[in-house]
Design a protein around this motif. Structure first.
Motif, short mmCIF file in Angstrom:
data_model
loop_
_atom_site.label_atom_id
_atom_site.label_comp_id
_atom_site.label_asym_id
_atom_site.label_seq_id
_atom_site.Cartn_x
_atom_site.Cartn_y
_atom_site.Cartn_z
N GLN A 91 -7.97 3.33 -2.90
CA GLN A 91 -9.34 3.62 -2.49
C GLN A 91 -9.33 4.50 -1.24
O GLN A 91 -9.14 4.03 -0.12
CB GLN A 91 -10.13 2.33 -2.21
N PRO A 92 -9.53 5.81 -1.41
CA PRO A 92 -9.62 6.70 -0.24
C PRO A 92 -10.90 6.43 0.53
O PRO A 92 -11.73 5.62 0.10
CB PRO A 92 -9.64 8.11 -0.86
N SER A 93 -11.06 7.12 1.63
CA SER A 93 -12.23 6.91 2.48
C SER A 93 -13.53 7.25 1.76
O SER A 93 -14.60 6.77 2.15
CB SER A 93 -12.12 7.72 3.77
N SER A 94 -13.47 8.03 0.70
CA SER A 94 -14.67 8.36 -0.08
C SER A 94 -15.23 7.15 -0.81
O SER A 94 -16.41 7.12 -1.18
CB SER A 94 -14.36 9.47 -1.09
N GLY A 95 -14.39 6.14 -1.05
CA GLY A 95 -14.87 4.89 -1.63
C GLY A 95 -14.53 4.67 -3.08
O GLY A 95 -14.54 3.53 -3.54
N SER A 131 -2.80 8.28 2.47
CA SER A 131 -3.53 7.41 3.39
C SER A 131 -4.80 6.91 2.71
O SER A 131 -5.66 7.71 2.30
CB SER A 131 -3.90 8.18 4.67
N ALA A 132 -4.91 5.59 2.58
CA ALA A 132 -6.02 4.99 1.85
C ALA A 132 -5.86 3.47 1.88
O ALA A 132 -4.87 2.95 2.41
CB ALA A 132 -6.04 5.46 0.40
N MET A 133 -6.84 2.77 1.30
CA MET A 133 -6.70 1.35 1.02
C MET A 133 -6.06 1.20 -0.35
O MET A 133 -6.39 1.95 -1.27
CB MET A 133 -8.07 0.66 1.03
N ARG A 144 -4.35 -1.35 4.16
CA ARG A 144 -4.70 0.00 4.61
C ARG A 144 -3.42 0.73 5.00
O ARG A 144 -2.73 0.33 5.94
CB ARG A 144 -5.66 -0.04 5.80
N THR A 152 -1.56 4.09 6.33
CA THR A 152 -1.76 5.31 7.11
C THR A 152 -0.45 6.07 7.15
O THR A 152 0.58 5.51 7.56
CB THR A 152 -2.22 5.00 8.54
N PRO A 157 -17.12 -4.69 4.05
CA PRO A 157 -16.14 -3.96 4.88
C PRO A 157 -14.83 -4.71 5.04
O PRO A 157 -14.82 -5.90 5.38
CB PRO A 157 -16.87 -3.83 6.22
N ARG A 199 -23.72 2.97 -1.57
CA ARG A 199 -23.72 2.22 -0.31
C ARG A 199 -25.15 1.81 0.00
O ARG A 199 -26.00 2.66 0.27
CB ARG A 199 -23.13 3.05 0.82
#
Lengths: 114, 114
Positions: free
Chosen positions: A39-43, A87-89, A109, A111, B39, B110
């Motif tokens: 899951q990248p920061s975009s979701g 880098s992601a969840m 997470r 990094t 979150p 979101r």
């Protein structure tokens, strides 16, 4: 009851190094499937790799591979030659046979440092 | 291009209002799912549907409702009964009923309650 445990809340790795993300699971079923998602920061959730409980070989997909140890009920994700875009969840998930529900762990997470 | 679309990407709601989140897929998948993500947490299943006009509650269905009138569509309504609706909502779909089929996810919505 199903349960997925990811014990590493965060991991920091240098670019080009390999990284292992841990996942253990708990089930009384003999037949089940294990999944990893990114899951990248975009979701959005991106499917990475799958391992069936009866698969004798560890699953591999490009730079992703699984270290599946059925007796220990663990399925660790190995990312080789890490890249900044990794880098992601990362989430581990399990589905028992016949069940529609996919049970997720809490995630790790990752990094990647340049 | 086949895929899953969710709209809107961001949604703001006043307390006491019902809101509906859209999820559409053109993958010809039978099963569709709604997840909630808070979150730093994993995904929790709200509702799922395996066929048109049929759906089942997941782990956290209270305060939510769904419909499945068409194979392609699985809208989620967040009602005023949901006490803490601020979260990231992900829709997913899966081909068939097999254990070993991965779920494909949409980009997410979101929701923020003001």
């Amino acid at each position: 009851a199903q349960k997925i445990t990811q014990t590493q809340p965060g991991m920091f790795v240098q670019e080009k190094e390999a990284v292992t993300l841990d996942c253990t699971y708990d089930t009384s079923d003999q037949s089940y499937g294990l999944f990893w998602y990114k899951q990248p920061s975009s979701g959005e959730m991106i499917f990475l790799i799958y391992q069936g409980s009866y698969d004798e070989q560890n699953a591999t997909e490009g730079r992703y591979s699984l270290n599946f140890q059925k007796a220990r009920k663990s399925t660790n994700l190995v990312i080789s030659a890490s890249q900044l875009g990794d880098s992601a969840m990362y989430f581990c998930a399990m589905r028992e046979e016949g069940a529609q529900k996919l049970v997720f762990g809490q995630g790790t997470r990752l990094t990647i440092n340049p | 291009d086949g895929g899953i679309t969710q709209s809107p990407k961001y949604l703001f709601r006043k307390e006491g209002q019902n809101v509906t989140l859209s999820c559409e897929q053109n993958l010809n998948h039978d099963a569709m799912y709604w997840y909630r993500q808070d979150p730093g947490q994993g995904l929790r299943l709200i509702y799922y549907s395996q066929i048109v006009n049929d759906f089942q509650k997941g782990d956290i269905a209270e305060g939510y409702s769904v419909s499945r009138e068409k194979k392609e569509s699985f809208p989620l309504t967040v009602t005023s009964a949901q006490k803490n609706p601020t979260a990231f909502y992900l829709c997913a779909s899966k081909f068939g009923i097999g254990t070993y089929n991965e779920q494909f996810f949409g980009p997410g919505t979101r929701l923020t309650v003001l």
